[in-house]
Design a protein around this motif. Structure first.
Motif, PDB file in Angstrom:
ATOM      1  N   SER A   1       0.870  -1.174   0.000  1.00  0.00           N
ATOM      2  CA  SER A   1       0.000   0.000   0.000  1.00  0.00           C
ATOM      3  C   SER A   1       0.910   1.228   0.000  1.00  0.00           C
TER       4      SER A   1
ATOM      5  N   CYS B   1      -7.709  15.451  -7.866  1.00  0.00           N
ATOM      6  CA  CYS B   1      -8.286  14.330  -7.117  1.00  0.00           C
ATOM      7  C   CYS B   1      -8.759  14.792  -5.737  1.00  0.00           C
ATOM      8  N   GLU B   2      -7.960  15.608  -5.086  1.00  0.00           N
ATOM      9  CA  GLU B   2      -8.308  16.115  -3.759  1.00  0.00           C
ATOM     10  C   GLU B   2      -9.594  16.942  -3.813  1.00  0.00           C
TER      11      GLU B   2
ATOM     12  N   ASN C   1     -15.820   8.750  -0.565  1.00  0.00           N
ATOM     13  CA  ASN C   1     -15.640   7.323  -0.285  1.00  0.00           C
ATOM     14  C   ASN C   1     -14.640   6.653  -1.224  1.00  0.00           C
ATOM     15  N   THR C   2     -13.793   7.463  -1.866  1.00  0.00           N
ATOM     16  CA  THR C   2     -12.645   6.945  -2.610  1.00  0.00           C
ATOM     17  C   THR C   2     -11.369   7.369  -1.900  1.00  0.00           C
ATOM     18  N   SER C   3     -10.272   6.736  -2.252  1.00  0.00           N
ATOM     19  CA  SER C   3      -8.959   7.163  -1.777  1.00  0.00           C
ATOM     20  C   SER C   3      -7.984   7.075  -2.945  1.00  0.00           C
TER      21      SER C   3
ATOM     22  N   SER D   1      -3.583   7.396  -4.172  1.00  0.00           N
ATOM     23  CA  SER D   1      -2.179   7.472  -3.767  1.00  0.00           C
ATOM     24  C   SER D   1      -1.630   8.868  -4.051  1.00  0.00           C
ATOM     25  N   LYS D   2      -0.545   9.229  -3.381  1.00  0.00           N
ATOM     26  CA  LYS D   2      -0.038  10.603  -3.465  1.00  0.00           C
ATOM     27  C   LYS D   2       1.472  10.636  -3.712  1.00  0.00           C
TER      28      LYS D   2
ATOM     29  N   SER E   1      -8.549   4.013  -5.351  1.00  0.00           N
ATOM     30  CA  SER E   1      -9.358   2.917  -4.816  1.00  0.00           C
ATOM     31  C   SER E   1     -10.820   3.345  -4.825  1.00  0.00           C
TER      32      SER E   1
END
Length: 458
Positions: A197, A357-358, A364-366, A368-369, A379
């Protein structure tokens, strides 16, 4: 070599990409540009001639030079937003400069072009690659390098060949580069996975796998991981190398995007390797010209003969012309100038993507950064499938990647989408994310309001 005309060309291309020059725009006169760049008129004419050869401008007798293409709007007018393609940004590729190197290589390497060259790779190129790798904190000698036909060839050969530890199984991060998964599937290699992850891997779990599963090597992408964009800390890398040494496991380090790392203190796993435990693979395909099909692998001495035997059975040797041209390009210093440019391009695009994206993705999504690289993964809500998102966006000519193919069967996740920033225009990124966010919200809503028989409402 007169580089002033190249500077003029790059300036005009940047103006085309930035939108300050549009299709049909008249370019400055030869006299104006010669004064602006403090150069001769012949230099400006040469720059304009080369741009004409690339079909970017055209001349009108007794009138001047005009723009043919509008770089920035071309893809937008076609309605395409491409987060799928993973090749380098075509607008920053050094076509003209490398053409000179190809021509010089034909003159300089005449004999090698018509014979089978050194199976390990042209020695002058290996010397230049050693110097180049030093900037990545990989210190080695030409004798430990093999030039390969892209990193994929090196990976494919390493899967098939025996290793000095006499072990048979392979460990990979989950998810990982799908090309490597294809290789292990073709060879029917017994493969274990370890979950990755943006927080990294479980090092205790890694030690357990090393200790109990006869691992030949651990394939790892330590910087700007494909597809997650994850990068390991130096402390994590050092610990992984220590565990590999303790349990007699080799590490295959795929550092394909390491050049883009903005952190000068970030080191490859190879730099923590005192015993020849890490096999380091580097390709220029993502930051340079993928059609060259040139990469390199740094091997421990005791594996060299066996690797060369396997490579010989694959293709005798990699293209001598590509090798010769790359040697000239590296030696000239032009690569360093190119690299500085592309690092800024990709860092800027990644920041724009993260900001979008932010701002726009559902809560309810996430995602990567990564701070650079090519890849960012999203996700989705658990019940929203990536293939649904891909299909819906395809109908709008927006292309993203379903990352389910990047997992082993037992680890497969069907709600991970990968975005690649390399070939999307900066001006399209926010719009693309906005439409992606709308698509996710729509599918999420449909699922929540589906009938008891779980049919999607159309």
């Amino acid at each position: 070599m007169n580089s002033k005309y190249i500077k003029i060309m790059e300036d005009i291309k940047l103006r085309l990409a930035g939108g300050s020059l549009n299709a049909g725009s008249k370019l400055p006169s030869v006299r104006q540009l010669s004064e602006y760049f403090s150069c001769s008129k012949n230099t400006v004419i040469k720059a304009y001639d080369e741009l004409e050869k690339e079909h970017l401008i055209y001349s009108v007798p007794k009138s001047g030079y005009y723009v043919v293409n509008d770089y920035q709007k071309e893809a937008e007018e076609n309605g395409v937003i491409d987060f799928l393609s993973a090749g380098p940004d075509k607008n920053v590729m050094p076509y003209v400069e490398f053409q000179h190197c190809m021509n010089q290589a034909i003159d300089h390497y005449k004999e090698e072009l018509f014979t089978y060259s050194d199976q390990q790779g042209l020695y002058p190129l290996r010397v230049q690659l050693v110097k180049y790798l030093q900037n990545l904190q990989v210190f080695t000698q030409p004798e430990r390098l093999v030039v390969v036909s892209g990193s994929q060839q090196a990976l494919h050969l390493l899967v098939s060949m025996p290793f000095p530890n006499g072990k048979n199984n392979i460990l990979i991060e989950q998810p990982t580069y799908f090309g490597f998964i294809e290789s292990i599937n073709l060879h029917q290699a017994t493969t274990f996975g370890i979950e990755l992850s943006m927080e990294g891997i479980d090092l205790d779990r890694l030690e357990y796998i090393f200790r109990n599963n006869d691992i030949k090597f651990f394939y790892i992408i330590p910087r700007f991981h494909n597809p997650l964009g994850h990068s390991y800390t130096n402390g994590e890398k050092k610990k992984i190398v220590e565990l590999a040494e303790k349990y007699d496991v080799y590490i295959v380090e795929d550092d394909i995007l390491g050049d883009l790392d903005p952190n000068p203190k970030s080191d490859p796993l190879f730099s923590f390797d005192p015993s020849g435990r890490v096999i380091y693979i580097k390709s220029l395909s993502k930051i340079f010209l993928p059609g060259l099909r040139i990469g390199t692998v740094v091997l421990p001495a005791l594996m060299m003969n066996n690797f060369l035997r396997y490579k010989f059975s694959s293709d005798f040797n990699s293209s001598a012309l590509s090798q010769g041209a790359l040697e000239i390009y590296l030696k000239s210093g032009m690569f360093n100038s190119h690299l500085k440019k592309v690092k800024e391009v990709y860092r800027t695009k990644m920041q724009i993507l993260q900001d979008a994206c932010e701002l726009l993705l559902p809560a309810n999504t996430s995602f990567s950064k990564p701070n650079s690289g090519f890849y960012l993964s999203i996700s989705l809500p658990e019940h929203v499938k990536a293939k649904q998102v891909v299909h819906m966006l395809n109908e709008q000519h927006i292309y993203v990647d379903d990352a389910s193919r990047m997992f082993l069967a037992e680890y497969k996740k069907e709600n991970l989408v990968r975005l690649c920033i390399s070939q999307v225009n900066e001006s399209q990124i926010k719009l693309g994310v906005e439409r992606l966010a709308h698509c996710i919200a729509l599918l999420d809503s449909r699922k929540k309001h589906s009938t008891p028989n779980n049919f999607l409402l159309i």
